[in-house]
Design a protein around this motif. Sequence first.
Motif, short mmCIF file in Angstrom:
data_model
loop_
_atom_site.label_atom_id
_atom_site.label_comp_id
_atom_site.label_asym_id
_atom_site.label_seq_id
_atom_site.Cartn_x
_atom_site.Cartn_y
_atom_site.Cartn_z
N ASP A 150 26.14 40.98 -48.35
CA ASP A 150 26.12 41.67 -49.62
C ASP A 150 26.53 40.71 -50.73
O ASP A 150 27.10 41.11 -51.72
CB ASP A 150 27.06 42.87 -49.58
CG ASP A 150 26.80 43.85 -50.72
OD1 ASP A 150 25.75 43.75 -51.35
OD2 ASP A 150 27.67 44.71 -50.95
N THR B 50 30.40 47.57 -48.27
CA THR B 50 30.29 47.09 -46.91
C THR B 50 31.67 47.13 -46.26
O THR B 50 32.68 47.16 -46.93
CB THR B 50 29.77 45.65 -46.86
OG1 THR B 50 30.68 44.82 -47.57
CG2 THR B 50 28.40 45.54 -47.46
N SER B 51 31.64 47.09 -44.96
CA SER B 51 32.90 47.16 -44.23
C SER B 51 33.45 45.78 -43.91
O SER B 51 34.37 45.65 -43.14
CB SER B 51 32.72 47.96 -42.95
OG SER B 51 31.78 47.31 -42.13
N TYR C 220 25.96 56.10 -37.97
CA TYR C 220 26.94 55.10 -38.40
C TYR C 220 26.43 53.69 -38.11
O TYR C 220 26.54 52.79 -38.95
CB TYR C 220 28.28 55.32 -37.70
CG TYR C 220 29.28 54.23 -38.02
CD1 TYR C 220 29.96 54.24 -39.23
CD2 TYR C 220 29.50 53.18 -37.15
CE1 TYR C 220 30.86 53.24 -39.55
CE2 TYR C 220 30.39 52.17 -37.46
CZ TYR C 220 31.07 52.21 -38.67
OH TYR C 220 31.94 51.20 -38.97
N ALA C 221 25.88 53.48 -36.92
CA ALA C 221 25.38 52.15 -36.56
C ALA C 221 24.24 51.73 -37.48
O ALA C 221 24.19 50.59 -37.96
CB ALA C 221 24.92 52.14 -35.11
N TRP D 141 23.66 52.82 -40.53
CA TRP D 141 24.21 52.63 -41.88
C TRP D 141 24.93 51.29 -41.98
O TRP D 141 24.80 50.58 -42.96
CB TRP D 141 25.17 53.76 -42.21
CG TRP D 141 25.61 53.76 -43.64
CD1 TRP D 141 26.70 53.17 -44.17
CD2 TRP D 141 24.93 54.37 -44.74
NE1 TRP D 141 26.76 53.36 -45.52
CE2 TRP D 141 25.68 54.11 -45.90
CE3 TRP D 141 23.76 55.12 -44.84
CZ2 TRP D 141 25.30 54.57 -47.14
CZ3 TRP D 141 23.39 55.58 -46.09
CH2 TRP D 141 24.15 55.29 -47.22
N HIS D 142 25.68 50.93 -40.95
CA HIS D 142 26.46 49.68 -40.96
C HIS D 142 25.55 48.46 -40.98
O HIS D 142 25.82 47.49 -41.69
CB HIS D 142 27.39 49.64 -39.76
CG HIS D 142 28.19 48.39 -39.67
ND1 HIS D 142 29.27 48.15 -40.48
CD2 HIS D 142 28.07 47.31 -38.88
CE1 HIS D 142 29.78 46.97 -40.19
NE2 HIS D 142 29.07 46.44 -39.22
N TRP D 143 24.48 48.46 -40.22
CA TRP D 143 23.60 47.30 -40.10
C TRP D 143 22.42 47.34 -41.07
O TRP D 143 21.59 46.42 -41.07
CB TRP D 143 23.11 47.17 -38.67
CG TRP D 143 24.24 46.84 -37.77
CD1 TRP D 143 24.85 47.67 -36.89
CD2 TRP D 143 24.95 45.59 -37.69
NE1 TRP D 143 25.89 47.03 -36.25
CE2 TRP D 143 25.97 45.75 -36.72
CE3 TRP D 143 24.83 44.37 -38.32
CZ2 TRP D 143 26.84 44.72 -36.40
CZ3 TRP D 143 25.70 43.35 -37.99
CH2 TRP D 143 26.69 43.54 -37.04
N ARG E 30 21.16 50.20 -48.41
CA ARG E 30 22.37 51.03 -48.33
C ARG E 30 22.74 51.57 -49.71
O ARG E 30 23.10 52.74 -49.85
CB ARG E 30 23.53 50.22 -47.75
CG ARG E 30 24.75 51.06 -47.47
CD ARG E 30 25.92 50.29 -46.90
NE ARG E 30 25.57 49.30 -45.90
CZ ARG E 30 25.56 47.99 -46.12
NH1 ARG E 30 25.89 47.50 -47.30
NH2 ARG E 30 25.22 47.15 -45.17
N GLY F 202 29.27 40.92 -41.52
CA GLY F 202 28.30 41.53 -40.64
C GLY F 202 27.09 42.04 -41.38
O GLY F 202 26.02 42.14 -40.81
N SER F 203 27.23 42.36 -42.63
CA SER F 203 26.08 42.77 -43.42
C SER F 203 26.18 42.07 -44.76
O SER F 203 27.09 42.32 -45.53
CB SER F 203 26.06 44.28 -43.59
OG SER F 203 27.27 44.73 -44.11
#
Length: 95
Positions: free
Chosen positions: A67, A60-61, A17-18, A20-22, A28, A64-65
């Motif tokens: 997009d 994206t959530s 998860y970490a 994938w998130h970053w 991604r 933080g990343s």
Amino acid sequence: MTQQLIVGLIVAAAAFYAVWHWMPAGWRRGAAQKLAAGTQRAGLIDEERAKELAASLAKTSGCGSCDSCGSCAPKAPLKQPEAEQVASSPSMHGR
């Protein structure tokens, strides 16, 4: 032994998860397409569901990343308060 296996699976899921998130947004999206195509080839889901899965995983959530969501674009210049606009207007200086 069972506890160690469960803890190992939880740690592996958290690490995945970490990562994938970053992960960069381009990576991604590519990984989401490959994962969805793999599940379709394995017969776990149909083509329509694979497209939905790829779109869902590529999102994206939030912040933080990057997009290109536009949330970190340069801010517009601040407007001057009306009192300052009136004081600096050319008509007031001509008198």
